[in-house]
Design an enzyme around this catalytic site. Structure first.
Site, short mmCIF file in Angstrom:
data_model
loop_
_atom_site.label_atom_id
_atom_site.label_comp_id
_atom_site.label_asym_id
_atom_site.label_seq_id
_atom_site.Cartn_x
_atom_site.Cartn_y
_atom_site.Cartn_z
CB SER A 31 -0.93 0.01 1.21
OG SER A 31 -0.17 -0.07 2.40
CB THR A 163 -42.37 23.69 -7.66
OG1 THR A 163 -43.56 24.01 -8.39
CG2 THR A 163 -42.18 24.69 -6.53
CG HIS A 164 -43.39 19.92 -9.88
ND1 HIS A 164 -43.44 18.68 -9.32
CD2 HIS A 164 -44.12 20.73 -9.07
CE1 HIS A 164 -44.18 18.71 -8.22
NE2 HIS A 164 -44.61 19.95 -8.04
CB SER A 285 -18.25 21.85 -29.80
OG SER A 285 -18.32 20.87 -30.82
CE LYS A 291 -22.76 22.33 -28.29
NZ LYS A 291 -24.04 22.03 -27.69
CG ASN A 293 -20.33 22.54 -25.06
OD1 ASN A 293 -21.42 22.97 -25.41
ND2 ASN A 293 -19.54 21.83 -25.84
CD GLU A 298 -22.28 19.28 -19.63
OE1 GLU A 298 -23.26 19.68 -20.26
OE2 GLU A 298 -21.21 18.94 -20.18
CE1 TYR A 325 -5.70 -2.82 10.13
CE2 TYR A 325 -4.81 -5.03 9.86
CZ TYR A 325 -5.02 -3.75 9.38
OH TYR A 325 -4.55 -3.41 8.14
N1 ARG Z 1 -1.12 -0.92 5.81
C1 ARG Z 1 -1.94 -1.39 6.88
C2 ARG Z 1 -3.32 -0.72 6.82
O1 ARG Z 1 -3.41 0.27 6.22
C3 ARG Z 1 -1.29 -1.10 8.19
C4 ARG Z 1 -1.69 -2.01 9.30
C5 ARG Z 1 -1.16 -3.37 9.07
N2 ARG Z 1 -1.41 -4.20 10.19
C6 ARG Z 1 -1.33 -5.51 10.12
N3 ARG Z 1 -1.61 -6.16 11.19
N4 ARG Z 1 -1.03 -6.11 9.02
O2 ARG Z 1 -4.28 -1.16 7.39
#
Ligand code: ARG
Length: 469
Positions: A31, A163-164, A285, A291, A293, A298, A325
């Site tokens: 991550s 309204t509407h 456009s 145009k 736009n 949007e 967790y």
């Molecule tokens: N990258 C993990 C998260 O965002 C951190 C926590 C990881 N903890 C674990 N017990 N693997 O949740």
């Protein structure tokens, strides 16, 4: 050394493993490429933790000093884009901790005493959301000011109210602008309310059960600017309600922006021609040279669905999780970050758009002269002459039908035509059919009469002065 073992020894948690993690799993679980956004909260959290560990005699002052200066050095590296992020170290927490140990040696290995990534990431996320609440609040403040400016600059301008999507009654343009002020006011109140629940420190909950080290949770909480410490360690490491709440608020902001966008698209069309949007906020456009736009509103309208999607993802992520967790929780980040980026981007463009928008007064006013927009006023007039409202409604309905047949407006009818409808009708009815008279009769608090809207505007300005997160 075989390749596997070399790799295994790099993991901070590698002790009990006989084989290195599969590359596939490494890629799948990593991550760091998105949670590196949390680096500054993570470093601040670690510094507070190290200070506390030293103060409580759990690590030496000397180690704490090394940790703190090492973390500051890492912070500079990251800010200068010189930090080497490694996906095999999973997340930002491990990347920073590993680099710290490489930098300062053994002392780095003491930082994680009495802490788990579970309470660490929960703390980082709370600090991050807390910061972003202020960012979003400032943007809402700017947008509200744009509405105040519009309302103040065109006080007295009359437009049809709908309204509407059918013409209903005349209203002041300023009244319409201040309706949006109210929506964003509620959003800011919601942010303040949410902040109270975000600003609770989970650090010290450790993996799930708290810790046996003699830590001082109040010290770290104070150091990090938290109002309270969490009460239950199991809940603290697995709770993401604060993210859900925040993304709900972002969704509501987007819903408000999307309604506004819808009106801007309609209003800027040739059919309505109620407003001129600034040229630098519109696009052309590739084929039709004439145009101009409204792509910006949007897109804001389109992006609203994306933020709702993240809200639903988060709810779905949470619904099956046993305490405490679970790795599912890592999925909170991309949803939050994208919801945030989308909302911030939308707020930024919308503020400029509203600032640069110009109402086309002639068109708005001309449009109040059609569509029998003062029919309710005529019914109310009859009520004041003693006729029950239901009967008055019926009489005016007939008059409208007659007008439609003959292609006329109520204001085209001669006084004698009107008197045919009911003998109680007198000459003063002409004032009633006038749109300005109609607007200015609606004097009740919250109504569209000029005086009432002026008071509304003053109240809005004073709210802006008074309200602080
Ligand atoms: N990258 C993990 C998260 O965002 C951190 C926590 C990881 N903890 C674990 N017990 N693997 O949740």
């Amino acid at each position: 050394m075989p390749e596997n073992e070399k790799k295994q020894s790099k993991k901070l948690w590698g002790g009990r493993f006989c084989a290195a993690t599969s590359n596939l799993v490494e890629r799948f679980t990593a991550s760091e490429h998105f949670d590196r956004r949390l680096y500054s909260q993570d470093i601040d959290g670690s510094i507070a933790h190290a200070k506390m560990l030293a103060r409580c005699g759990i690590i030496s002052d000397e180690d704490a000093k090394k940790i703190i200066s090492g973390l500051r050095e890492i912070e500079t590296l990251i800010e200068n884009g010189e930090f080497q992020w490694k996906p095999e170290l999973e997340d930002c927490h491990m990347n920073i901790e590993k680099h710290l140990t490489d930098l300062i040696g053994e002392a780095g290995g003491r930082l994680h005493t009495a802490r788990s990534r579970n309470d660490q990431v929960a703390t980082d996320m709370r600090m991050y959301v807390r910061d972003q609440i202020h960012v979003v609040d400032r943007l809402l403040y700017g947008l509200q000011n744009a509405f105040i400016h519009q309302a103040g600059s065109y006080m007295g301008l009359i437009m049809p109210g709908f309204t509407h999507l059918q013409k209903a009654q005349p209203v002041l343009y300023s009244h319409h602008m201040l309706a949006y002020f109210e929506m964003f006011k509620r959003d800011r109140l919601r942010l303040r309310d949410c902040l109270a629940r975000v600003n609770v420190c989970p650090l010290g909950s450790a993996a799930l059960a708290g810790t046996g080290y003699p830590i001082d949770r109040y010290l770290t909480a104070r150091e990090l600017g938290f109002q309270e410490v969490s009460v239950n360690s199991l809940d603290a490491v697995s709770d993401r309600d604060f993210i859900l709440e925040f993304v709900f608020i972002l969704s509501t902001i987007m819903m408000h922006l999307s309604r506004l966008s819808e009106e801007l698209v309609l209003w800027s069309s040739a059919e309505f021609s109620f407003v001129e949007l600034p040229d630098d906020f519109c696009t052309g456009s590739s084929i039709m040279p004439q145009k101009k736009n409204p792509d910006v509103p949007e897109l804001v309208r389109g992006k609203t669905g994306r933020v709702y999607g993240h809200l639903v993802s988060l709810f779905t992520m949470m619904k099956g999780l046993p305490l405490a967790y679970n790795r599912d929780l890592q999925e909170d980040k991309e949803a939050l970050f994208d919801a945030l980026d989308t909302t911030i981007g939308s707020l930024e463009v919308m503020q400029s758009l509203i600032q640069g928008m110009k109402p086309i007064a002639e068109r708005m006013e001309a449009d109040t002269r059609t569509g029998f927009i003062t029919a309710t006023d005529l019914a109310d007039y009859l009520v004041r002459k003693g006729i029950p409202f239901r009967q008055a409604h019926e009489i005016v309905g007939k008059a409208v039908a007659r007008c439609i047949e003959s292609g006329k407006e109520l204001t085209d009818l001669a006084i004698s035509d009107l008197q045919e409808l009911h003998p109680a009708i007198e000459k003063d009815v002409l004032d009633i059919l006038d749109v300005r008279g109609s607007v200015d009769s609606r004097k009740c608090p919250g109504g569209t009469a000029t005086g009432a809207v002026e008071r509304q505007l003053e109240e809005a300005k004073s709210w802006m002065q008074r309200f602080r997160l």
